[in-house]
Design a protein around this motif. Structure first.
Motif, short mmCIF file in Angstrom:
data_model
loop_
_atom_site.label_atom_id
_atom_site.label_comp_id
_atom_site.label_asym_id
_atom_site.label_seq_id
_atom_site.Cartn_x
_atom_site.Cartn_y
_atom_site.Cartn_z
N THR A 150 0.84 -1.19 0.00
CA THR A 150 0.00 0.00 0.00
C THR A 150 0.87 1.24 0.00
O THR A 150 1.69 1.43 0.89
CB THR A 150 -0.93 0.04 1.23
N ASN A 169 -6.29 -0.10 1.34
CA ASN A 169 -5.24 -0.31 0.35
C ASN A 169 -5.10 0.90 -0.57
O ASN A 169 -5.75 1.92 -0.37
CB ASN A 169 -5.47 -1.62 -0.42
N ASP A 193 -8.83 -3.81 3.04
CA ASP A 193 -8.06 -5.00 2.69
C ASP A 193 -7.56 -5.62 3.99
O ASP A 193 -7.70 -5.03 5.07
CB ASP A 193 -6.88 -4.59 1.81
N THR A 223 5.00 -7.84 2.85
CA THR A 223 3.96 -6.84 2.60
C THR A 223 4.25 -5.57 3.39
O THR A 223 4.61 -5.63 4.56
CB THR A 223 2.57 -7.40 3.00
N ILE A 230 2.64 -1.90 4.67
CA ILE A 230 1.38 -1.20 4.91
C ILE A 230 1.71 0.14 5.55
O ILE A 230 2.41 0.19 6.57
CB ILE A 230 0.45 -2.01 5.83
#
Length: 110
Positions: free
Chosen positions: A6, A39, A45, A70, A72
């Motif tokens: 993101t 996201n 998400d 990932t 974020i």
């Protein structure tokens, strides 16, 4: 739900110290769980895993990095392992938006 990095085009919003403390505490405890966030398409998400670190990227914001790789952005986190995140108020307002609506009627018709 698909999990993706993101980095929305909207500006990073500074996060209150309480949220950063919660993240740091979860990193130190090596907690694992589910994270709900907005996201890059501004849709809710989710991601599951363990937060390994928190890093600041110049002109992009502060991100958490999960063991899966990932990333974020922390100002987009709704909940982190069941704890309220910085974007929870935005999510709550989004969820309650219909309570302000007129059900398809104009104000004059009510």
């Amino acid at each position: 739900m698909s999990v993706k990095n993101t980095s929305p085009n909207d500006s990073y919003l500074p996060v209150a110290w309480e949220y950063r403390e919660v993240i740091e505490e979860e990193i130190n405890k090596r907690s694992q769980g589910k994270i709900f966030f907005f996201n890059s398409d501004n849709q809710v998400d989710e991601a599951t895993g363990r937060v390994t670190s928190m890093a600041e990227e110049k002109n992009a914001g502060v991100f958490i990095i999960l063991d899966s790789g990932t990333k974020i952005r922390i100002d987009r986190i709704i909940t982190l392992f069941g704890k309220i995140g910085a974007a929870y108020d935005e999510y709550d307002a989004f969820a309650n938006a219909c309570m302000d609506c007129t059900g398809g009627y104009e104000k004059d018709d009510l």
